[in-house]
Design a protein around this motif. Structure first.
Motif, PDB file in Angstrom:
ATOM      1  N   UNK A  71       0.827  -1.203   0.000  1.00 17.36           N
ATOM      2  CA  UNK A  71       0.000   0.000   0.000  1.00 17.36           C
ATOM      3  C   UNK A  71       0.867   1.260   0.000  1.00 17.36           C
ATOM      4  N   UNK A  72       1.879   1.227   0.870  1.00 18.51           N
ATOM      5  CA  UNK A  72       2.835   2.348   0.962  1.00 18.51           C
ATOM      6  C   UNK A  72       3.536   2.552  -0.400  1.00 18.51           C
ATOM      7  N   UNK A  73       3.997   1.433  -0.971  1.00 21.57           N
ATOM      8  CA  UNK A  73       4.710   1.498  -2.257  1.00 21.57           C
ATOM      9  C   UNK A  73       3.784   2.051  -3.339  1.00 21.57           C
ATOM     10  N   UNK A  74       2.528   1.632  -3.324  1.00 17.59           N
ATOM     11  CA  UNK A  74       1.579   2.099  -4.350  1.00 17.59           C
ATOM     12  C   UNK A  74       1.360   3.603  -4.217  1.00 17.59           C
ATOM     13  N   UNK A  75       1.197   4.058  -2.983  1.00 17.05           N
ATOM     14  CA  UNK A  75       0.986   5.493  -2.756  1.00 17.05           C
ATOM     15  C   UNK A  75       2.175   6.312  -3.246  1.00 17.05           C
ATOM     16  N   UNK A  76       3.372   5.871  -2.839  1.00 23.52           N
ATOM     17  CA  UNK A  76       4.591   6.614  -3.209  1.00 23.52           C
ATOM     18  C   UNK A  76       4.790   6.626  -4.723  1.00 23.52           C
ATOM     19  N   UNK A  77       4.654   5.446  -5.331  1.00 23.91           N
ATOM     20  CA  UNK A  77       4.907   5.348  -6.773  1.00 23.91           C
ATOM     21  C   UNK A  77       3.861   6.145  -7.544  1.00 23.91           C
ATOM     22  N   UNK A  78       2.601   6.051  -7.139  1.00 22.64           N
ATOM     23  CA  UNK A  78       1.546   6.759  -7.879  1.00 22.64           C
ATOM     24  C   UNK A  78       1.722   8.264  -7.765  1.00 22.64           C
ATOM     25  N   UNK A  79       2.069   8.717  -6.564  1.00 25.07           N
ATOM     26  CA  UNK A  79       2.182  10.183  -6.450  1.00 25.07           C
ATOM     27  C   UNK A  79       3.416  10.684  -7.199  1.00 25.07           C
ATOM     28  N   UNK A  80       4.494   9.899  -7.208  1.00 21.49           N
ATOM     29  CA  UNK A  80       5.660  10.331  -7.993  1.00 21.49           C
ATOM     30  C   UNK A  80       5.316  10.360  -9.482  1.00 21.49           C
ATOM     31  N   UNK A  81       4.657   9.308  -9.957  1.00 24.19           N
ATOM     32  CA  UNK A  81       4.300   9.241 -11.376  1.00 24.19           C
ATOM     33  C   UNK A  81       3.407  10.437 -11.745  1.00 24.19           C
ATOM     34  N   UNK A  82       2.444  10.739 -10.876  1.00 22.00           N
ATOM     35  CA  UNK A  82       1.543  11.866 -11.167  1.00 22.00           C
ATOM     36  C   UNK A  82       2.329  13.164 -11.250  1.00 22.00           C
ATOM     37  N   UNK A  83       3.281  13.319 -10.323  1.00 21.60           N
ATOM     38  CA  UNK A  83       4.080  14.550 -10.311  1.00 21.60           C
ATOM     39  C   UNK A  83       4.968  14.652 -11.558  1.00 21.60           C
ATOM     40  N   UNK A  84       5.565  13.534 -11.940  1.00 22.53           N
ATOM     41  CA  UNK A  84       6.438  13.542 -13.117  1.00 22.53           C
ATOM     42  C   UNK A  84       5.643  13.784 -14.400  1.00 22.53           C
ATOM     43  N   UNK A  85       4.430  13.257 -14.437  1.00 20.48           N
ATOM     44  CA  UNK A  85       3.564  13.495 -15.609  1.00 20.48           C
ATOM     45  C   UNK A  85       3.226  14.975 -15.705  1.00 20.48           C
ATOM     46  N   UNK A  86       2.885  15.554 -14.548  1.00 24.23           N
ATOM     47  CA  UNK A  86       2.518  16.977 -14.515  1.00 24.23           C
ATOM     48  C   UNK A  86       3.685  17.848 -14.959  1.00 24.23           C
ATOM     49  N   UNK A  87       4.886  17.450 -14.542  1.00 26.12           N
ATOM     50  CA  UNK A  87       6.071  18.263 -14.864  1.00 26.12           C
ATOM     51  C   UNK A  87       6.519  18.071 -16.316  1.00 26.12           C
ATOM     52  N   UNK A  88       5.980  17.064 -16.987  1.00 24.36           N
ATOM     53  CA  UNK A  88       6.417  16.790 -18.368  1.00 24.36           C
ATOM     54  C   UNK A  88       7.707  15.991 -18.397  1.00 24.36           C
ATOM     55  N   UNK A  89       8.038  15.312 -17.290  1.00 26.18           N
ATOM     56  CA  UNK A  89       9.279  14.520 -17.249  1.00 26.18           C
ATOM     57  C   UNK A  89       9.068  13.142 -17.866  1.00 26.18           C
ATOM     58  N   UNK A  90       7.857  12.584 -17.701  1.00 22.73           N
ATOM     59  CA  UNK A  90       7.552  11.286 -18.322  1.00 22.73           C
ATOM     60  C   UNK A  90       6.222  11.406 -19.071  1.00 22.73           C
ATOM     61  N   UNK A  91       6.017  10.473 -19.972  1.00 20.99           N
ATOM     62  CA  UNK A  91       4.712  10.403 -20.658  1.00 20.99           C
ATOM     63  C   UNK A  91       4.216   8.961 -20.634  1.00 20.99           C
ATOM     64  N   UNK A  92       2.941   8.785 -20.882  1.00 18.10           N
ATOM     65  CA  UNK A  92       2.396   7.424 -20.970  1.00 18.10           C
ATOM     66  C   UNK A  92       2.834   6.829 -22.296  1.00 18.10           C
ATOM     67  N   UNK A  93       3.130   5.522 -22.292  1.00 17.27           N
ATOM     68  CA  UNK A  93       3.551   4.940 -23.578  1.00 17.27           C
ATOM     69  C   UNK A  93       2.611   3.809 -23.966  1.00 17.27           C
TER      70      UNK A  93
END
Ligand SMILES: C[S@@+](CC[C@H](N)C(=O)[O-])C[C@H]1O[C@@H](n2cnc3c(N)ncnc32)[C@H](O)[C@@H]1O
Ligand code: SF4
Lengths: 93, 354
Positions: A71-93
């Motif tokens: 649960x902890x890992x899911x929260x951390x990973x999801x919030x990082x992914x959301x932040x990186x998407x917002x910043x334009x650092x990663x995109x969905x492939x």
């Protein structure tokens, strides 16, 4: 809460650059002229995403490597992914 | 951790972060003051060697890659090398005179290289001044047109200039020209000797009045942009930047330069070979060059020496590489550094200037 699905794959945005430096990761967002530094776990997550693992697979890897519950890992990973998407650092492939 | 902390850590931990490749000394312009040593010879690196080098640099975790020369676009395999660097995920800066970057080339650069920044050199505010330096009539007009083209297709462009006796009278106009083009301008106030120590380039060094005029122009320009923020004193700012490391700079610690013949140097200004790619791969040189260890110790010695000189030392903008080019001694104060120390008005130390 993130809307990302667990089977989703991501890649570094074509205009961003990413390097792991020892225990942290650096994104250079070329278009914005900005730098984003992520910590060791963040760098690990990005490396996993770059290796074409889905969010679910990444979460499993985090629990194994860092001995945290799913649960902890899911929260951390999801919030990082959301932040990186917002910043334009990663995109969905 | 902030980015500047990360960079400092790379200095302290000898973590290679930035590499500058001088791809060729060939050039389509002929600047009077060019520091390149055209008498230098040797076996050029092949395309296969560049590919191997780029892979090695990526495996070392290098982030920043600058491509320069000579004129980097004059290298016959420029697009293969730069495109490969793009594929390997480097943040690429292209340092060019801009002369060859008409629309078709600009588009290839954008699409095949995707550089973070294209840095072009501008030598004055007028065609007379710029073309006098480049010795190619029409180069100013062409540069301005090419900058506009690059801007229009979405390349990020920055202009670099060197303050000289020939352009010091028009430094305000130069700032205005770049404002008009919508590109940031960085002016280097110091003409360097040639890489082989030949000081004939210094004939165009800016005068003391020119230096003062440049400082006033920069101040007026930055005030216009910044408004009310109060900067710390330059010495205090420098101290803040230097906190957390015992080195003067990152030469040989987080950055290196590589010349067209495979010589690996601690920095583009510090022309002492720490190894050659025809003999060893960059990974081996980075791991085990005795000369490299010496360079790193020298950057610590430079730090101690300048700190011993107080604010004047901090404001000297001293470069061990330039010192080495002037006299062979990377710790000897050289004339422009001495001048800046004197201008800071705080030195009571007697200096032997080379
Ligand atoms: C050697 S050039 C190579 C890249 C490209 N050909 C250009 O001119 O931008 C790199 C930069 O060094 C500057 N430069 C050349 N000779 C110099 C000297 N003697 N002192 C200081 N800067 C110099 C140029 O103006 C240019 O901005
Ligand atoms: S354009 Fe650059 S490399 Fe060519 S002569 Fe001028 S400074 Fe030297």
């Amino acid at each position: 809460m993130s809307t990302e699905t667990s089977t989703q794959h991501y890649r570094v945005d074509p205009h961003a650059r990413f390097r792991v430096m020892d225990d942290e990761g650096i994104f250079v967002l070329q278009d914005a002229g900005e730098v984003l530094v992520v910590n060791e776990v963040g760098a690990f997550i990005v490396e996993q995403l770059k290796a074409e693992h889905s969010l679910d697979e990444v979460i499993t890897s985090i629990t194994e490597r860092y001995a945290v519950d799913a649960e902890r890992a899911r929260l951390d990973a999801s919030s990082l992914v959301a932040e990186l998407l917002r910043a334009g650092a990663i995109t969905r492939s | 951790m902030s980015y500047s902390d990360t960079v400092k850590r790379t200095w302290n931990d000898n973590r290679l972060m930035s590499v500058l490749l001088e791809l060729t000394y060939a050039c389509n312009l002929d600047c009077t003051f060019c520091y390149n040593d055209l008498s230098l010879g040797g076996k050029r690196l092949s395309l296969a060697q560049y590919r191997e080098l780029l892979h090695d640099l990526a495996s070392l975790g290098v982030l920043n890659l600058s491509l320069t020369g000579g004129e980097p676009l004059a290298h016959p395999h420029f697009f293969e090398i730069a495109g490969h660097a793009r594929d390997l995920g480097f943040v690429i800066r292209l340092k060019t005179n801009g002369h060859a970057i008409k629309e078709a080339v600009a588009r290839r650069i954008r699409d095949e290289v995707d550089p973070f920044l294209v840095e072009v050199s501008i030598h004055g505010a007028t065609a007379d001044t710029h073309d006098r330096q480049t010795r190619v009539p029409g180069s100013f007009t062409r540069l301005l047109a090419n900058i506009r083209t690059m801007n229009s297709i979405g390349l990020r462009v920055k202009a670099n200039s060197v303050l000289t006796r020939w352009n010091e009278h028009e430094v305000e106009e130069l700032l205005a020209v770049c404002d008009d083009l919508d590109v940031a301008l960085q002016i280097d106030p110091e003409v360097k000797p040639r890489d082989n120590g030949d000081r004939s380039t210094l004939a165009v060094e800016a005068s003391l009045e020119g230096q003062a005029r440049y400082r006033r122009a920069l101040e007026a320009h930055s005030k216009r942009d910044v408004g009310v923020t109060k900067d710390p004193s330059p010495a205090a700012a420098r101290r803040t930047n230097m906190a957390g490391t015992d080195k003067h700079c990152g030469a040989g610690s987080n950055n290196i330069a590589i010349d067209p013949y495979g010589s690996v140097l601690p920095c583009v200004q510090w022309r002492v070979s720490i190894g050659n790619l025809h003999e060893r791969r960059v990974t081996e040189i980075w791991a085990g060059s005795g000369m490299l260890r010496e360079v790193r110790e020298t950057t610590k010695a430079a730090r101690r020496k300048l700190e011993g000189l107080g604010d004047a030392g901090l404001l000297s903008n001293f470069c061990p590489g330039a010192a080495h080019t002037y006299s062979g001694d990377p710790l000897a104060i050289y004339p422009p550094a001495a001048q800046r120390m004197a201008a800071s008005g705080r030195t009571r130390v007697r200096l032997t200037v080379v």
